[in-house]
Write a protein that holds these residues in place. Structure first.
Motif, PDB file in Angstrom:
ATOM      1  N   ARG A  29       0.825  -1.216   0.000  1.00  0.00           N
ATOM      2  CA  ARG A  29       0.000   0.000   0.000  1.00  0.00           C
ATOM      3  C   ARG A  29       0.854   1.258   0.000  1.00  0.00           C
ATOM      4  N   ASP A  30       1.889   1.280   0.830  1.00  0.00           N
ATOM      5  CA  ASP A  30       2.747   2.468   0.901  1.00  0.00           C
ATOM      6  C   ASP A  30       3.434   2.739  -0.429  1.00  0.00           C
ATOM      7  N   GLU A  31       3.832   1.682  -1.142  1.00  0.00           N
ATOM      8  CA  GLU A  31       4.476   1.869  -2.442  1.00  0.00           C
ATOM      9  C   GLU A  31       3.500   2.469  -3.450  1.00  0.00           C
ATOM     10  N   PHE A  32       2.268   1.996  -3.455  1.00  0.00           N
ATOM     11  CA  PHE A  32       1.273   2.571  -4.362  1.00  0.00           C
ATOM     12  C   PHE A  32       0.958   4.024  -3.975  1.00  0.00           C
ATOM     13  N   ILE A  33       0.990   4.339  -2.683  1.00  0.00           N
ATOM     14  CA  ILE A  33       0.780   5.727  -2.263  1.00  0.00           C
ATOM     15  C   ILE A  33       1.918   6.602  -2.781  1.00  0.00           C
ATOM     16  N   ARG A  34       3.155   6.109  -2.681  1.00  0.00           N
ATOM     17  CA  ARG A  34       4.293   6.887  -3.195  1.00  0.00           C
ATOM     18  C   ARG A  34       4.149   7.144  -4.694  1.00  0.00           C
ATOM     19  N   GLN A  35       3.749   6.118  -5.427  1.00  0.00           N
ATOM     20  CA  GLN A  35       3.526   6.306  -6.857  1.00  0.00           C
ATOM     21  C   GLN A  35       2.459   7.374  -7.100  1.00  0.00           C
ATOM     22  N   SER A  36       1.424   7.354  -6.292  1.00  0.00           N
ATOM     23  CA  SER A  36       0.314   8.292  -6.479  1.00  0.00           C
ATOM     24  C   SER A  36       0.721   9.721  -6.162  1.00  0.00           C
ATOM     25  N   ILE A  37       1.573   9.891  -5.156  1.00  0.00           N
ATOM     26  CA  ILE A  37       2.005  11.239  -4.785  1.00  0.00           C
ATOM     27  C   ILE A  37       2.754  11.906  -5.925  1.00  0.00           C
ATOM     28  N   HIS A  38       3.498  11.120  -6.698  1.00  0.00           N
ATOM     29  CA  HIS A  38       4.286  11.681  -7.796  1.00  0.00           C
ATOM     30  C   HIS A  38       3.435  12.006  -9.022  1.00  0.00           C
ATOM     31  N   MET A  39       2.150  11.676  -8.980  1.00  0.00           N
ATOM     32  CA  MET A  39       1.255  12.036 -10.081  1.00  0.00           C
ATOM     33  C   MET A  39       0.794  13.479  -9.877  1.00  0.00           C
ATOM     34  N   GLU A  40       1.104  14.331 -10.804  1.00  0.00           N
ATOM     35  CA  GLU A  40       0.808  15.753 -10.660  1.00  0.00           C
ATOM     36  C   GLU A  40      -0.697  15.995 -10.564  1.00  0.00           C
ATOM     37  N   GLY A  41      -1.085  16.737  -9.514  1.00  0.00           N
ATOM     38  CA  GLY A  41      -2.471  17.144  -9.358  1.00  0.00           C
ATOM     39  C   GLY A  41      -3.415  16.082  -8.840  1.00  0.00           C
ATOM     40  N   PHE A  42      -2.914  14.932  -8.424  1.00  0.00           N
ATOM     41  CA  PHE A  42      -3.806  13.856  -7.997  1.00  0.00           C
ATOM     42  C   PHE A  42      -4.152  13.955  -6.518  1.00  0.00           C
ATOM     43  N   ILE A  43      -3.148  13.953  -5.646  1.00  0.00           N
ATOM     44  CA  ILE A  43      -3.391  13.959  -4.202  1.00  0.00           C
ATOM     45  C   ILE A  43      -3.083  15.339  -3.630  1.00  0.00           C
ATOM     46  N   GLN A  44      -4.024  15.878  -2.855  1.00  0.00           N
ATOM     47  CA  GLN A  44      -3.791  17.091  -2.069  1.00  0.00           C
ATOM     48  C   GLN A  44      -3.609  16.639  -0.617  1.00  0.00           C
ATOM     49  N   ASP A  45      -2.359  16.471  -0.206  1.00  0.00           N
ATOM     50  CA  ASP A  45      -2.078  15.773   1.047  1.00  0.00           C
ATOM     51  C   ASP A  45      -1.781  16.685   2.229  1.00  0.00           C
ATOM     52  N   THR A  46      -1.911  18.011   2.078  1.00  0.00           N
ATOM     53  CA  THR A  46      -1.646  18.896   3.214  1.00  0.00           C
ATOM     54  C   THR A  46      -2.658  18.667   4.335  1.00  0.00           C
ATOM     55  N   LEU A  47      -3.907  18.440   3.958  1.00  0.00           N
ATOM     56  CA  LEU A  47      -4.982  18.215   4.928  1.00  0.00           C
ATOM     57  C   LEU A  47      -5.485  16.785   4.820  1.00  0.00           C
ATOM     58  N   ALA A  48      -5.676  16.143   5.970  1.00  0.00           N
ATOM     59  CA  ALA A  48      -6.240  14.789   6.019  1.00  0.00           C
ATOM     60  C   ALA A  48      -7.306  14.749   7.105  1.00  0.00           C
ATOM     61  N   MET A  95       4.666  11.928   2.087  1.00  0.00           N
ATOM     62  CA  MET A  95       3.436  12.568   2.547  1.00  0.00           C
ATOM     63  C   MET A  95       3.773  13.827   3.339  1.00  0.00           C
ATOM     64  N   ARG A  96       3.180  14.944   2.950  1.00  0.00           N
ATOM     65  CA  ARG A  96       3.466  16.231   3.582  1.00  0.00           C
ATOM     66  C   ARG A  96       2.307  16.713   4.440  1.00  0.00           C
ATOM     67  N   THR A  97       1.503  15.817   4.927  1.00  0.00           N
ATOM     68  CA  THR A  97       0.319  16.189   5.695  1.00  0.00           C
ATOM     69  C   THR A  97       0.699  16.952   6.959  1.00  0.00           C
ATOM     70  N   GLN A  98       0.080  18.114   7.132  1.00  0.00           N
ATOM     71  CA  GLN A  98       0.361  18.960   8.286  1.00  0.00           C
ATOM     72  C   GLN A  98      -0.840  19.121   9.205  1.00  0.00           C
ATOM     73  N   TYR A  99      -2.041  18.928   8.661  1.00  0.00           N
ATOM     74  CA  TYR A  99      -3.262  19.103   9.444  1.00  0.00           C
ATOM     75  C   TYR A  99      -4.098  17.828   9.372  1.00  0.00           C
ATOM     76  N   LEU A 100      -4.592  17.399  10.512  1.00  0.00           N
ATOM     77  CA  LEU A 100      -5.449  16.226  10.599  1.00  0.00           C
ATOM     78  C   LEU A 100      -6.737  16.614  11.307  1.00  0.00           C
ATOM     79  N   VAL A 101      -7.880  16.425  10.646  1.00  0.00           N
ATOM     80  CA  VAL A 101      -9.176  16.763  11.223  1.00  0.00           C
ATOM     81  C   VAL A 101      -9.788  15.505  11.829  1.00  0.00           C
ATOM     82  N   ALA A 102     -10.238  15.615  13.070  1.00  0.00           N
ATOM     83  CA  ALA A 102     -10.814  14.458  13.771  1.00  0.00           C
ATOM     84  C   ALA A 102     -11.929  14.943  14.677  1.00  0.00           C
ATOM     85  N   ASP A 103     -12.857  14.028  15.016  1.00  0.00           N
ATOM     86  CA  ASP A 103     -13.885  14.401  15.986  1.00  0.00           C
ATOM     87  C   ASP A 103     -13.337  14.194  17.399  1.00  0.00           C
TER      88      ASP A 103
END
Length: 442
Positions: free
Chosen positions: A124-143, A243-251
């Motif tokens: 899964r992590d390898e497929f995520i890395r591949q996806s991150i390198h796709m321009e405009g696909f993942i907006q990972d700052t917020l999760a 992954m450059r996620t800086q903000y995580l929203v949770a209840d």
């Protein structure tokens, strides 16, 4: 019969398209999804002295068919369908053209057991890395993090798993046919019991060009509280360096003050949440969690210092002019994140940014509900088809992988392929069918 020059050029790779049955999704998978690393990652798990297994990529792609084809409801049925002579397209997709050599459902179970949740997470992590390198696909700052119930594969009756001769009078604890499943509570809905037997799937999801997608998940027994899951999920996310996620929203169910501070200081992750109704506010805040000065005027957020973990506020210039304390007030107010992390984080309560983040978490809730509906065709009677926490974790890690793949294929179609990509493949199939009817084709 005459055909255009462009269409004749498209028909050159006839065998390539014909073996995939002109299925656009399978064609796009073969063209744009790189799963070649599976042999290197999974191959060492098999004993080379034993019987040589089928291609590991074939096993993986068979699971892709299982999770993405609504007509398949069990692994046994999947193997039966693959052996059907009319399903040459599926056999070509998995790389096993001979029906007699299609792997059995037992070998698929053996594949999942050998790989296990840890290696599935590496995949899964390898497929995520591949996806991150796709321009405009993942907006990972917020999760966002959320959970949903998973119904265990149990018949509802408890059993005793002990060595006592007379189980009717022994005091040993009863368990379900899935020994790791437990009772849990879920949101009340019409015609649905509030309590269930099974697990909870806790997932971190991000925005993509195709909508919210769950990147990684942790499965816990249903009676495990949400508060024990947030930090392990963040740690798994931080293992993916890209992954450059800086903000995580949770209840609030996931929030603990100490965990929130550890997420900030150890993992550079700001956990954002909203206040519960009836929650006791800090003495300097109003009922909405917004700080006020001594005169009861609401303060304006003036930024957050990430180095010192300090949230800064200032007074309203118009109201400060008529304030009796204007001569002695600095009009600058600082509050420490470490003292009250829920109220004084990098995203202050009540701001437009805070409202947008909470709205994103509600989008995640809707996407989880949609995922649950889609899995109804995969899990008979909405029950997961495997038992024990280890196997259930592997099952849903694969589900996250294949959801990500489908989103990637959708992104590729929108950004890299012609607008009429699917229509052209469909047209090619129609033309080939007409050619087979010609006398010359015979």
């Amino acid at each position: 019969m005459r055909f255009s020059i462009d269409l004749q050029l498209d028909l050159l790779p006839y065998a390539y398209y014909n073996t995939l049955g002109f299925d656009p999704e399978l064609v796009d998978y073969v063209d744009h999804i790189d799963d070649s690393f599976l042999d290197l990652l999974v191959g060492p798990l098999y004993d080379k002295r034993g019987r040589r297994p089928a291609s590991l990529i074939a096993y993986f792609r068979m699971h892709y068919l299982y999770f993405t084809r609504p007509e398949i409801t069990s692994f046994r049925q999947l193997c039966k369908q693959l052996r059907d002579p009319k399903n040459q397209a599926w056999r070509s997709f998995i790389g096993v053209p001979n029906p007699a050599k299609v792997p059995s459902h037992q070998s698929l179970s053996d594949f999942r057991n050998k790989v296990g949740p840890d290696v599935f997470e590496q995949i899964r992590d390898e497929f995520i890395r591949q996806s991150i390198h796709m321009e405009g696909f993942i907006q990972d700052t917020l999760a966002a993090i959320d959970s949903r119930p998973i119904y265990a594969n149990v018949n509802g009756y408890k059993k005793k798993r002990c060595d006592c001769e007379v189980k009717s009078v022994c005091t040993c604890e009863k368990t379900f046919s899935d020994p790791d499943a437990t009772y849990g509570a879920q949101r009340s809905k019409v015609n649905q019991n509030r309590f269930f037997v099974g697990y909870r799937k806790h997932s971190i999801a991000v925005r993509t060009s195709q909508g919210p997608v769950a990147l990684l998940s942790i499965l816990k027994p249903a009676n495990v509280g949400d508060i024990r899951v947030m930090l392990p999920l963040i740690e798994k996310l931080r293992q993916i360096n890209e992954m450059r996620t800086q903000y995580l929203v949770a209840d609030m169910g996931y929030i603990d003050a100490d965990d929130q501070k550890e997420a900030y200081h150890k993992h550079s992750m700001a956990v954002v949440t909203g206040f519960r109704s009836g929650m006791v506010m800090p003495e300097e805040c109003n009922e909405h969690g917004q700080p006020e000065c001594e005169q009861g005027e609401r303060l304006i957020w003036d930024g957050f210092d990430w180095k010192t973990a300090t949230s800064w506020f200032r007074g309203d210039s118009e109201k400060c002019q008529s304030c009796p304390l204007s001569g002695v007030c600095s009009r600058q107010f600082e509050f420490s994140f470490d003292d009250k992390p829920i109220a004084y984080g990098p995203v202050p309560q009540g701001t437009m940014l805070h409202a947008q983040m909470l709205d994103f978490r509600r989008q995640i809730e809707l996407s989880f509900a949609q995922e649950s509906n889609e899995l109804t065709t995969v899990m008979k009677h909405k029950k997961v088809p495997v038992r024990t926490n280890k196997r259930v974790q592997s099952f849903f890690t694969m589900q996250d992988i294949f959801q990500l793949m489908q989103a990637r294929i959708g992104h590729i179609r929108e950004t890299m392929l012609p607008d009429d990509h699917i229509e052209r493949i469909t047209q090619m199939y129609t033309v080939q069918a007409e050619q087979l009817k010609l006398d010359i084709a015979a």
